[in-house]
Design a protein around this motif. Structure first.
Motif, PDB file in Angstrom:
ATOM      1  N   ARG A 143      23.062   5.085  12.932  1.00  0.00           N
ATOM      2  CA  ARG A 143      24.232   4.575  12.294  1.00  0.00           C
ATOM      3  C   ARG A 143      23.960   4.752  10.930  1.00  0.00           C
ATOM      4  N   SER A 144      25.118   5.572  10.208  1.00  0.00           N
ATOM      5  CA  SER A 144      24.884   6.251   9.092  1.00  0.00           C
ATOM      6  C   SER A 144      26.089   6.138   8.086  1.00  0.00           C
ATOM      7  N   ASP A 145      25.711   5.959   6.923  1.00  0.00           N
ATOM      8  CA  ASP A 145      26.972   5.933   5.998  1.00  0.00           C
ATOM      9  C   ASP A 145      26.861   7.153   4.898  1.00  0.00           C
ATOM     10  N   TYR A 146      25.626   7.729   4.831  1.00  0.00           N
ATOM     11  CA  TYR A 146      25.215   8.645   4.051  1.00  0.00           C
ATOM     12  C   TYR A 146      24.163   9.453   4.456  1.00  0.00           C
ATOM     13  N   HIS A 147      24.269  10.307   5.291  1.00  0.00           N
ATOM     14  CA  HIS A 147      23.161  11.295   5.583  1.00  0.00           C
ATOM     15  C   HIS A 147      21.955  10.742   6.253  1.00  0.00           C
ATOM     16  N   GLN A 148      21.869  10.660   7.433  1.00  0.00           N
ATOM     17  CA  GLN A 148      20.330  10.178   8.219  1.00  0.00           C
ATOM     18  C   GLN A 148      20.135  11.145   9.084  1.00  0.00           C
ATOM     19  N   SER A 149      18.898  11.617   8.596  1.00  0.00           N
ATOM     20  CA  SER A 149      18.382  13.008   9.182  1.00  0.00           C
ATOM     21  C   SER A 149      17.182  12.909   9.986  1.00  0.00           C
ATOM     22  N   PHE A 150      17.109  13.921  11.125  1.00  0.00           N
ATOM     23  CA  PHE A 150      16.106  13.794  12.149  1.00  0.00           C
ATOM     24  C   PHE A 150      15.602  15.414  12.454  1.00  0.00           C
ATOM     25  N   TRP A 151      14.386  15.399  12.956  1.00  0.00           N
ATOM     26  CA  TRP A 151      13.830  16.376  13.598  1.00  0.00           C
ATOM     27  C   TRP A 151      13.627  16.274  15.015  1.00  0.00           C
ATOM     28  N   ALA A 152      14.134  17.257  15.704  1.00  0.00           N
ATOM     29  CA  ALA A 152      13.541  16.798  17.291  1.00  0.00           C
ATOM     30  C   ALA A 152      12.663  18.142  17.592  1.00  0.00           C
ATOM     31  N   GLU A 153      11.501  17.753  17.815  1.00  0.00           N
ATOM     32  CA  GLU A 153      10.403  18.512  18.005  1.00  0.00           C
ATOM     33  C   GLU A 153      10.018  19.487  19.122  1.00  0.00           C
ATOM     34  N   VAL A 154       9.377  20.433  19.217  1.00  0.00           N
ATOM     35  CA  VAL A 154       9.041  21.271  20.298  1.00  0.00           C
ATOM     36  C   VAL A 154       7.887  20.652  21.091  1.00  0.00           C
ATOM     37  N   ALA A 155       7.008  20.245  20.186  1.00  0.00           N
ATOM     38  CA  ALA A 155       5.855  19.507  20.710  1.00  0.00           C
ATOM     39  C   ALA A 155       5.712  18.125  20.124  1.00  0.00           C
ATOM     40  N   PRO A 156       5.091  17.143  20.586  1.00  0.00           N
ATOM     41  CA  PRO A 156       4.914  15.804  19.860  1.00  0.00           C
ATOM     42  C   PRO A 156       4.226  15.841  18.678  1.00  0.00           C
ATOM     43  N   ARG A 157       4.574  15.261  17.647  1.00  0.00           N
ATOM     44  CA  ARG A 157       4.179  15.007  16.439  1.00  0.00           C
ATOM     45  C   ARG A 157       3.568  13.465  16.430  1.00  0.00           C
ATOM     46  N   ASP A 158       2.455  13.155  16.019  1.00  0.00           N
ATOM     47  CA  ASP A 158       1.954  11.631  16.198  1.00  0.00           C
ATOM     48  C   ASP A 158       2.644  11.086  17.463  1.00  0.00           C
ATOM     49  N   GLY A 159       2.588  11.763  18.538  1.00  0.00           N
ATOM     50  CA  GLY A 159       3.087  11.177  19.709  1.00  0.00           C
ATOM     51  C   GLY A 159       4.429  11.129  19.932  1.00  0.00           C
ATOM     52  N   ARG A 160       5.546  11.513  18.913  1.00  0.00           N
ATOM     53  CA  ARG A 160       6.533  11.604  19.010  1.00  0.00           C
ATOM     54  C   ARG A 160       7.374  13.106  19.219  1.00  0.00           C
ATOM     55  N   LEU A 161       8.541  13.012  19.747  1.00  0.00           N
ATOM     56  CA  LEU A 161       9.310  14.377  19.653  1.00  0.00           C
ATOM     57  C   LEU A 161      10.664  13.995  18.618  1.00  0.00           C
ATOM     58  N   LEU A 162      10.977  13.044  18.387  1.00  0.00           N
ATOM     59  CA  LEU A 162      11.812  12.473  17.617  1.00  0.00           C
ATOM     60  C   LEU A 162      11.344  11.971  16.025  1.00  0.00           C
ATOM     61  N   THR A 163      11.418  12.708  14.924  1.00  0.00           N
ATOM     62  CA  THR A 163      10.883  12.202  13.723  1.00  0.00           C
ATOM     63  C   THR A 163      11.812  12.347  12.669  1.00  0.00           C
ATOM     64  N   PRO A 164      11.425  11.539  11.573  1.00  0.00           N
ATOM     65  CA  PRO A 164      12.339  11.509  10.498  1.00  0.00           C
ATOM     66  C   PRO A 164      12.408  12.676   9.765  1.00  0.00           C
ATOM     67  N   ALA A 165      13.656  12.937   9.113  1.00  0.00           N
ATOM     68  CA  ALA A 165      13.513  14.191   8.246  1.00  0.00           C
ATOM     69  C   ALA A 165      14.405  13.962   6.923  1.00  0.00           C
ATOM     70  N   GLY A 166      14.400  14.782   5.933  1.00  0.00           N
ATOM     71  CA  GLY A 166      15.125  14.838   4.686  1.00  0.00           C
ATOM     72  C   GLY A 166      16.524  15.268   4.917  1.00  0.00           C
ATOM     73  N   ALA A 167      17.329  15.125   3.867  1.00  0.00           N
ATOM     74  CA  ALA A 167      18.857  15.867   3.978  1.00  0.00           C
ATOM     75  C   ALA A 167      18.538  17.027   3.587  1.00  0.00           C
ATOM     76  N   ILE A 168      18.650  18.271   4.179  1.00  0.00           N
ATOM     77  CA  ILE A 168      18.683  19.765   3.828  1.00  0.00           C
ATOM     78  C   ILE A 168      20.131  20.319   4.463  1.00  0.00           C
ATOM     79  N   ASN A 169      20.156  21.471   3.623  1.00  0.00           N
ATOM     80  CA  ASN A 169      21.086  22.623   4.057  1.00  0.00           C
ATOM     81  C   ASN A 169      22.580  22.434   4.454  1.00  0.00           C
ATOM     82  N   HIS A 170      22.769  21.484   3.754  1.00  0.00           N
ATOM     83  CA  HIS A 170      24.367  21.138   3.785  1.00  0.00           C
ATOM     84  C   HIS A 170      24.655  20.345   2.816  1.00  0.00           C
ATOM     85  N   SER A 171      25.830  20.329   2.261  1.00  0.00           N
ATOM     86  CA  SER A 171      26.561  19.552   1.099  1.00  0.00           C
ATOM     87  C   SER A 171      27.552  18.601   1.536  1.00  0.00           C
TER      88      SER A 171
END
Length: 246
Positions: free
Chosen positions: A175-203
């Motif tokens: 639930r976001s008001d202003y850019h909530q970002s995620f990575w969906a990994e190919v292989a788990p990172r620290d046991g997770r496939l869904l990880t937090p990300a920064g806001a990149i590549n769009h304005s």
């Protein structure tokens, strides 16, 4: 112009909206009545086209109509903006995707992104999905940016609205008001496939202009202010952590 961070993309890709040709095309689209008028008058739903784009393997023409069920691809210099029903799409270069048909000919049920990147805005309506090789996003009415990276990871930003995200066994409701970002990994990172990300590549401006093609404001336009564009998704400067941060 709003602050944005680039990662594997060029400044020119994000500054497309400053071109006079696009501004004229977007103004004409709105003045002529948008999607409903285009359907009634049997006009093209392509708002802007630069460089090469292909539909079902054939070169896309500016006066052509993109339909649900079509396979779409942009070339290395390609850039495409189009509207379909109550959804609007900005497609970056080197993108391949399919818009799958929903209940009607003009309703998109699934945006299946194979490579590349798309800014999209979805009005409220029946259940719809964005699907990448590593992510499924359930759309409820929102503006989002989706990118499939060369390394196979998927990047997803819920720019505003509510989205249900699934990557393997990992799932969360964003639930976001202003850019909530995620990575969906190919292989788990620290046991997770869904990880937090920064806001990149769009304005912000890109999302605003794509939303305007549907006659809609973004959430930050409704509120009359912007938050901290760090990928956490909140308006407040002293905000809670990203929902996936433990």
């Amino acid at each position: 112009m709003s602050q944005h961070t680039l990662q594997g993309r060029t400044e020119d890709e994000l500054l497309w909206y400053r071109r006079r040709g696009f501004l004229q095309a977007a103004a004409a689209w709105t003045a002529l009545g948008g999607w409903g008028a285009a359907m009634a008058q049997q006009r093209s739903n392509v708002v802007d086209l630069r460089g090469d784009a292909f539909v079902n393997g054939a070169q896309l023409r500016r006066d052509q109509y993109i339909q649900t069920g079509d396979r779409i691809e942009t070339g290395p210099d390609g850039h495409l903006v189009f509207v379909m029903g109550n959804s609007s799409f900005l497609v970056r270069q080197n993108s391949r995707f399919v818009v799958e048909r929903g209940d009607t000919l003009s309703a998109v049920s699934v945006l299946r992104l194979l490579t590349g990147a798309i800014v999209s805005v979805w009005s409220k309506g029946p259940s719809r999905q964005i699907v990448t090789p590593t992510l499924t996003a359930g759309i409820r009415g929102t503006g989002v940016y989706t990118e499939v990276r060369e390394d196979g990871r998927s990047y997803f930003c819920n720019c505003y609205g509510t989205v249900e995200l699934v990557a393997g066994r990992d799932r969360t409701v964003s639930r976001s008001d202003y850019h909530q970002s995620f990575w969906a990994e190919v292989a788990p990172r620290d046991g997770r496939l869904l990880t937090p990300a920064g806001a990149i590549n769009h304005s912000d401006e890109e999302v605003e202009l794509v939303a305007a093609l549907l006659g809609q404001p973004t959430r930050w336009q409704e509120l009359g202010r912007k938050g901290v564009k760090d990928g956490a998704g909140y308006m407040e400067e002293n905000h809670p952590p990203h929902p996936l941060v433990r």
